[in-house]
Design an enzyme around this catalytic site. Sequence first.
Site, PDB file in Angstrom:
ATOM      1  N   LYS A 280       0.831  -1.197   0.000  1.00 57.78           N
ATOM      2  CA  LYS A 280       0.000   0.000   0.000  1.00 57.78           C
ATOM      3  C   LYS A 280       0.872   1.257   0.000  1.00 57.78           C
ATOM      4  O   LYS A 280       2.034   1.210   0.450  1.00 57.78           O
ATOM      5  CB  LYS A 280      -0.875   0.037   1.266  1.00 57.78           C
ATOM      6  CG  LYS A 280      -1.973  -0.996   1.322  1.00 57.78           C
ATOM      7  CD  LYS A 280      -2.730  -0.873   2.647  1.00 57.78           C
ATOM      8  CE  LYS A 280      -3.857  -1.886   2.736  1.00 57.78           C
ATOM      9  NZ  LYS A 280      -4.957  -1.587   1.814  1.00 57.78           N
ATOM     10  N   ARG A 354     -10.686 -11.268   1.530  1.00 58.08           N
ATOM     11  CA  ARG A 354     -11.515 -12.338   0.953  1.00 58.08           C
ATOM     12  C   ARG A 354     -10.801 -13.682   1.001  1.00 58.08           C
ATOM     13  O   ARG A 354     -11.444 -14.731   1.021  1.00 58.08           O
ATOM     14  CB  ARG A 354     -11.909 -11.955  -0.475  1.00 58.08           C
ATOM     15  CG  ARG A 354     -10.776 -11.849  -1.463  1.00 58.08           C
ATOM     16  CD  ARG A 354     -11.104 -10.999  -2.673  1.00 58.08           C
ATOM     17  NE  ARG A 354     -11.158  -9.579  -2.347  1.00 58.08           N
ATOM     18  CZ  ARG A 354     -11.455  -8.621  -3.205  1.00 58.08           C
ATOM     19  NH1 ARG A 354     -11.716  -8.931  -4.459  1.00 58.08           N
ATOM     20  NH2 ARG A 354     -11.490  -7.360  -2.827  1.00 58.08           N
TER      21      ARG A 354
END
Length: 497
Positions: A280, A354
């Site tokens: 990130k 996920r």
Amino acid sequence: MNFTLSSKPITDIKADCLVVALPEKGTWPESTTRADELLGGQIKTLQKNGDATGKTASTLLVPLEGQPWSRLLIVGTGADKDRTPTAYRKALIATAGQISDGPSKHAAIALADTPVTGPEASGSETAKLNLIGRILEDQFYRFSGFKSEKLSTRKLAKITVTASGTGKALKDAFNLGLATGRGMNLTKDLGNTPPNVCHPSWLAEQAEKLSKEYDVVKTDVLDEKQMKKLGMNSLLSVSAGSAQPAKLIVMEYRGGKADEKPYVLVGKGITFDTGGISLKPGEAMDEMKYDMGGAAAVFGAMRTVAETKPKMNVVAVIAAAENMPSGTATRPGDIVTSMSGQTIEILNTDAEGRLVLCDALTYVKKFDPEVVVDMATLTGACIIALGSHATGLLSNNDALANDLLAAGERAGDRAWRLPLWDEYQSQLDSNFADMQNIGGRPAGTITAACFLSRFAKDYRWAHLDIAGTAWLSGKAKGSTGRPVPMLVDYLMSNVGK
């Protein structure tokens, strides 16, 4: 804080501060009328002179002499027709803000007789007492465990909330509100704890601590060796780059009949998310400690359940891992086999939530669930779509989705449903595996839920994307405690069903 529910007339309650509601227009509540009569029309005079406007969430603190109360706090509740549950909640928040750090040691709050518009249930006295209890606990929250100087102790030590009676229904509603607020505060504590302390093993310790505090909760923690044996290679791919081992935390509350199917809550517990190899940007990366907001909310809901002991069965499963880059980290392009047997091409290691949730959703089939609700700070796309006001909701069952939406409306913890159409599934097509873990920029929240839906086909399931609602940035930075109110309302509305 000592909380008491009282049916005594306000004139018989001695307190340092009396809190009454003042509508901008419309009929006064009985408690306000009584206070005004005892004060010789002082409230009417203040409103007439413009000192007390009655506008929603406006406040005026008035010192008194020779009365049962040392001061009077007048809280504006707006016009009758505009007093929605949302507006009423704003008035309660304003009340808590005025008394929390003020000079009063004992406050008497007479706001439960204020009319509220909207659905009948929202305006009932039980609903208002529930909300009062929750807002007080929520707004009195402070997080100071990591400051070198302790915060000063509040003078406020006792709160009396007035009601038309103290029967079981009213007491239960008020106590449920307090318990929900305490659940929210646990969620906030976990979320606000720094990631050098809050890692998967520490989260597991908190679950075991909850079980010791409430013996109605049984906790089991699976380590990486056990998860590997079960085939949870998708979950383990996320923790591969971290020195902190992943944990699968299972908490069971069995308050219903033995043969009753449990309501299952699943939480994403990424205790820190660097993005892994798909690193990130540095800006605001500190806020990635909140990527375990789903897990924290599950903790909060379970604490409320443990305290109130409803006659139902609830199981909580938390997939906890830390997502870090290293020589052992999962790479973009790697393919893993999930517990379900389905293979996943990992194109972006920052779409890791996920990957841990899919194995947890496969694992919970063993409980033969009534429903499964997972919650996760899953996609930035949800923040773009809904901002910080509404949780994103997607489901494979209309009735479940509608029940959660209704619970959110009642609790003032609202969600908005997004479509889960088959047309979106093709964005997850992979040339090399059964699916890829990202679907591109379009409909990012939906394709993330589409991914999860492939592991939740055997039961009624809903997904809550709380990326925009689990925490706040800026000056008010911190965990919000959401969606605990929605979860608690949903669970309690199903007791006995």
